[in-house]
Design a protein around this motif. Structure first.
Motif, PDB file in Angstrom:
ATOM      1  N   ASN A 198       0.847  -1.198   0.000  1.00 17.07           N
ATOM      2  CA  ASN A 198       0.000   0.000   0.000  1.00 17.07           C
ATOM      3  C   ASN A 198       0.879   1.244   0.000  1.00 17.07           C
ATOM      4  OD1 ASN A 198      -2.291   1.560   0.054  1.00 17.07           O
ATOM      5  ND2 ASN A 198      -2.782   1.181   2.199  1.00 17.07           N
ATOM      6  N   VAL A 199       0.364   2.323  -0.583  1.00 15.51           N
ATOM      7  CA  VAL A 199       1.064   3.599  -0.581  1.00 15.51           C
ATOM      8  C   VAL A 199       0.072   4.715  -0.295  1.00 15.51           C
ATOM      9  CG1 VAL A 199       2.841   2.865  -2.221  1.00 15.51           C
ATOM     10  CG2 VAL A 199       0.771   3.972  -3.072  1.00 15.51           C
ATOM     11  N   LYS A 200       0.593   5.847   0.205  1.00 16.50           N
ATOM     12  CA  LYS A 200      -0.242   7.031   0.432  1.00 16.50           C
ATOM     13  C   LYS A 200       0.626   8.257   0.243  1.00 16.50           C
ATOM     14  CE  LYS A 200      -3.181   9.347   3.837  1.00 16.50           C
ATOM     15  NZ  LYS A 200      -3.724   9.309   5.219  1.00 16.50           N
ATOM     16  N   ASP A 212       5.532  -5.653   3.898  1.00 15.73           N
ATOM     17  CA  ASP A 212       5.605  -6.717   4.901  1.00 15.73           C
ATOM     18  C   ASP A 212       5.076  -6.253   6.252  1.00 15.73           C
ATOM     19  OD1 ASP A 212       6.796  -8.445   3.017  1.00 15.73           O
ATOM     20  OD2 ASP A 212       8.793  -7.671   3.480  1.00 15.73           O
ATOM     21  N   GLY A 213       4.016  -5.432   6.199  1.00 13.86           N
ATOM     22  CA  GLY A 213       3.360  -4.995   7.426  1.00 13.86           C
ATOM     23  C   GLY A 213       4.015  -3.822   8.120  1.00 13.86           C
ATOM     24  N   LYS A 214       5.102  -3.274   7.575  1.00 15.81           N
ATOM     25  CA  LYS A 214       5.777  -2.136   8.168  1.00 15.81           C
ATOM     26  C   LYS A 214       5.734  -0.952   7.199  1.00 15.81           C
ATOM     27  CE  LYS A 214       7.147  -4.183  11.967  1.00 15.81           C
ATOM     28  NZ  LYS A 214       6.718  -3.741  13.325  1.00 15.81           N
ATOM     29  N   TRP A 215       5.793   0.267   7.771  1.00 15.71           N
ATOM     30  CA  TRP A 215       5.675   1.481   6.966  1.00 15.71           C
ATOM     31  C   TRP A 215       7.009   2.224   6.881  1.00 15.71           C
ATOM     32  CZ3 TRP A 215       1.380   3.168   4.312  1.00 15.71           C
ATOM     33  CH2 TRP A 215       0.204   2.457   4.539  1.00 15.71           C
ATOM     34  N   SER A 232       2.876   1.970  12.062  1.00 15.67           N
ATOM     35  CA  SER A 232       1.990   2.902  11.349  1.00 15.67           C
ATOM     36  C   SER A 232       2.676   4.244  11.217  1.00 15.67           C
ATOM     37  CB  SER A 232       0.644   3.062  12.068  1.00 15.67           C
ATOM     38  OG  SER A 232       0.810   3.730  13.303  1.00 15.67           O
ATOM     39  N   LEU A 233       2.301   4.981  10.185  1.00 18.80           N
ATOM     40  CA  LEU A 233       2.730   6.358   9.968  1.00 18.80           C
ATOM     41  C   LEU A 233       1.504   7.157   9.575  1.00 18.80           C
ATOM     42  CD1 LEU A 233       6.042   5.960   7.897  1.00 18.80           C
ATOM     43  CD2 LEU A 233       5.859   6.740  10.266  1.00 18.80           C
ATOM     44  N   LYS A 244       4.339   5.010  14.947  1.00 16.19           N
ATOM     45  CA  LYS A 244       4.012   4.063  16.008  1.00 16.19           C
ATOM     46  C   LYS A 244       4.858   2.812  15.838  1.00 16.19           C
ATOM     47  CE  LYS A 244       0.192   1.302  17.922  1.00 16.19           C
ATOM     48  NZ  LYS A 244      -1.232   0.899  17.722  1.00 16.19           N
ATOM     49  N   LEU A 245       5.459   2.349  16.931  1.00 18.09           N
ATOM     50  CA  LEU A 245       6.255   1.130  16.928  1.00 18.09           C
ATOM     51  C   LEU A 245       6.147   0.485  18.306  1.00 18.09           C
ATOM     52  CD1 LEU A 245       8.253  -0.744  15.462  1.00 18.09           C
ATOM     53  CD2 LEU A 245      10.105   0.706  16.319  1.00 18.09           C
TER      54      LEU A 245
END
Length: 585
Positions: A198-200, A212-215, A232-233, A244-245
């Protein structure tokens, strides 16, 4: 479809106008679009206004690089400087020429033509996107995209991607087999392998991505500026990310550089110059640049407002300034902000056990670092600072926090908030209304007073001996207190019920209806549904009734204010505002 083709062609012509303004007219003799009003057609004239190319076209573009796109009917072609069609009028759309080639659409498919009108690439592509500032174009065939080099007339990337989105003249975001990646425009190689979920896009330059589930973060030239490592970012401000980590939070800039380390349990929204942060179950404050001005040490804390924040220390509440100095000492069991954060109300632990004594402190900010305290029995939190309702010696007063003084010497049994310069009060068991100077507009003579507004006008519905009357904003009597119900209604009407019957009046008290009704719609619709003689009709603002009909009720259609629904107990049908049954019902 013809209209769409014509509109697109016009848009392309207008685009050519802009390009011509930049590049100039390259024909030997300047030619300019000319409209013939008699023929209602376009041609070209020279700088003296003499017709050079006859007006036979529906639309034309200015010349650019010795060529002009023209429209005849719903189709487009290209003229040379002598008015010859070098590209026949047979295309729905033609883009501007680049390197003596242009993309053109025919029968809904795109192909590449040269400036002689010859087909370079057959019309076979369902969609295309020309990359600005380059000789490259993404083309789509059979649902997948490829990258074509117009200058060298070859594919850099054969059609294979389900998504192709240009990030910059250097690279594009692509998707294959459900995964996203980034390719360069030189040889189609991967800047980022297609393994992104995914991208934003978070700025014109920066994009966050999930792998792989990390941003992580990459920019519009395909360079990873932050490796994917965060759970998350999220955009916190326009140029700040909250990261968030492992259930810890921190702040990053858009390039991934750490502003605030990811070590906080909570980061509250940015307000009044600070982030409220929580660490080890204690609260502190940090700046937008990541400097921790007040280390986490408070059990509870609110955001800063008016230069102060409520904090809890050693089980009690006080207020600090930006320098972490107490401007209100922590002596209160509770501190509540007013509705507009203009003042605060504090209650000390001792006051809770004292009967008939002062129980609350009014905390007034004189400056961002100076507070003053005044003690009362009770203090309202819903007022403006210039008219705070306070109770002392079992009477309610209005306190002006700006002058730090009681506004009026008189106290009331009950007091309402000031609205539009007036407030309802009760004195000796009777209700009245005062103005902002403390003078009675309505003397306290009534069982109850209800303030109502109709447009810009204010009215008072008063109750006396169980009956209602109406007065205007200055206290002048409009209706005697002899009604069971009074309802103000648009545009300038009053619905009243007396002795069980309804009638319609104007706001000056004059009668609109000559009839009396057993039922009247009490909402703000006009004409208003009414019942008399066991039948229903509509009554307009001039007192004119529609035809009486047998019905259980009539109501305005919630979807259409010009339509009313009539229910006769068996079925329903629609009527208009003059009572006519609507066709088809």
């Amino acid at each position: 479809m013809k209209l769409i083709h014509r509109t697109l062609c016009i848009l392309l012509i207008l685009l050519s106008v802009q390009l011509q303004a930049q590049q100039g007219n390259s024909c030997p003799e300047d030619l300019f679009p000319f409209y013939d009003k008699e023929k209602k057609a376009w041609g070209y004239a020279d700088i003296m206004g003499m017709m050079v190319i006859e007006p036979i076209f529906t639309k034309v573009s200015p010349y650019s690089s010795s060529k002009a796109i023209v429209q005849k009917g719903n189709l487009c072609g290209v003229l040379d400087c002598n008015g010859n069609l070098i590209v026949p009028v047979q295309y729905e759309k033609i883009l501007n020429f680049r390197y003596n080639k242009a993309w053109a659409s025919k029968d809904g498919l795109w192909g590449l033509i040269d400036d002689k009108g010859r087909t370079v690439i057959a019309h076979q592509y369902t969609d295309m996107y020309a990359i600005h500032g380059a000789e490259l174009t993404w083309v789509k065939k059979n649902g997948v995209w490829g990258l074509f080099d117009e200058d060298n007339t070859k594919f850099i990337i054969t059609p294979q991607y389900t998504v192709a989105q240009v990030l910059s003249p250097n690279c594009s975001l692509i998707q294959k087999d459900g995964k996203l990646g980034v390719v360069n425009h030189v040889n189609g190689g991967f800047l980022l392998e297609p393994n992104i979920e995914n991208v934003k896009k978070i700025s014109p330059r920066d994009i966050i991505f999930n792998q792989d589930g990390k941003w992580g973060i990459f920019n519009n030239v395909g360079k990873v500026t932050q490796n994917p490592m965060y759970d998350s970012l999220d955009v916190f401000k326009t140029d700040i990310l909250i990261a968030k980590l492992n259930n810890q939070y921190g702040l990053l800039d858009l390039s991934g550089s750490v502003i605030l380390p990811v070590e906080y349990q909570q980061i509250a929204p940015y307000k009044n110059g600070y982030f409220r942060v929580k660490k080890n179950n204690l609260y502190g404050f940090a700046s937008v640049k990541g400097k921790v001005y007040i280390k986490p040490k408070y059990i509870e804390a609110t955001d800063f407002a008016n230069g102060s924040a409520v904090v809890k220390e050693n089980g009690l509440y006080g207020m600090i300034d930006f320098k972490d100095s107490f401007i209100v000492k922590p002596v209160y069991a509770t501190i509540f902000p007013s509705a507009f954060n203009e003042y605060y109300v504090g209650e000390t632990p001792a006051h809770a056990d004292q009967k008939n004594n002062a129980q609350q402190d009014l905390l007034l900010p004189l400056t961002t670092s100076v507070f003053t305290t005044k003690t009362f029995q009770l203090i309202s939190l819903g007022d403006s600072v210039s008219a705070i309702r306070v109770k002392q010696k079992d009477k309610w007063y209005y306190y002006n926090g700006k002058t730090q003084a009681i506004k009026f010497d008189i106290g009331f049994n009950e007091a309402g908030a000031f609205v539009n310069g007036t407030a309802a009060v009760t004195q000796g068991g009777k209700a009245g209304v005062i103005n902002s100077a403390g003078k009675y507009i309505l003397e306290p003579l009534y069982t109850a007073v209800e303030t109502n507004r109709l447009g810009i006008l204010s009215f008072y519905i008063v109750t006396e001996n169980g009956k209602k009357g109406l007065l205007n904003a200055s206290g002048k009597r409009i209706l005697a207190s002899e009604y069971e119900e009074i309802i103000l209604a648009q545009p300038n009407h009053i619905k009243v019920r007396k002795n069980g019957l309804w009638s319609l009046l104007r706001t000056d008290g004059t009668a609109v209806s000559t009839q009396f009704y057993t039922s009247m719609d009490t909402t703000d619709v006009m004409p208003v549904p009414v019942q008399r003689a066991k039948k229903w009709c509509l009554l307009n603002q001039d007192g004119v009734e529609t035809k009486l009909v047998k019905a259980v009720w009539i109501k305005q259609d919630p979807e259409n204010s010009n339509v009313y629904i009539v229910n006769n107990g068996k079925n329903s049908y629609s009527i208009n505002k003059i009572g006519e049954k609507i066709a088809g019902e």
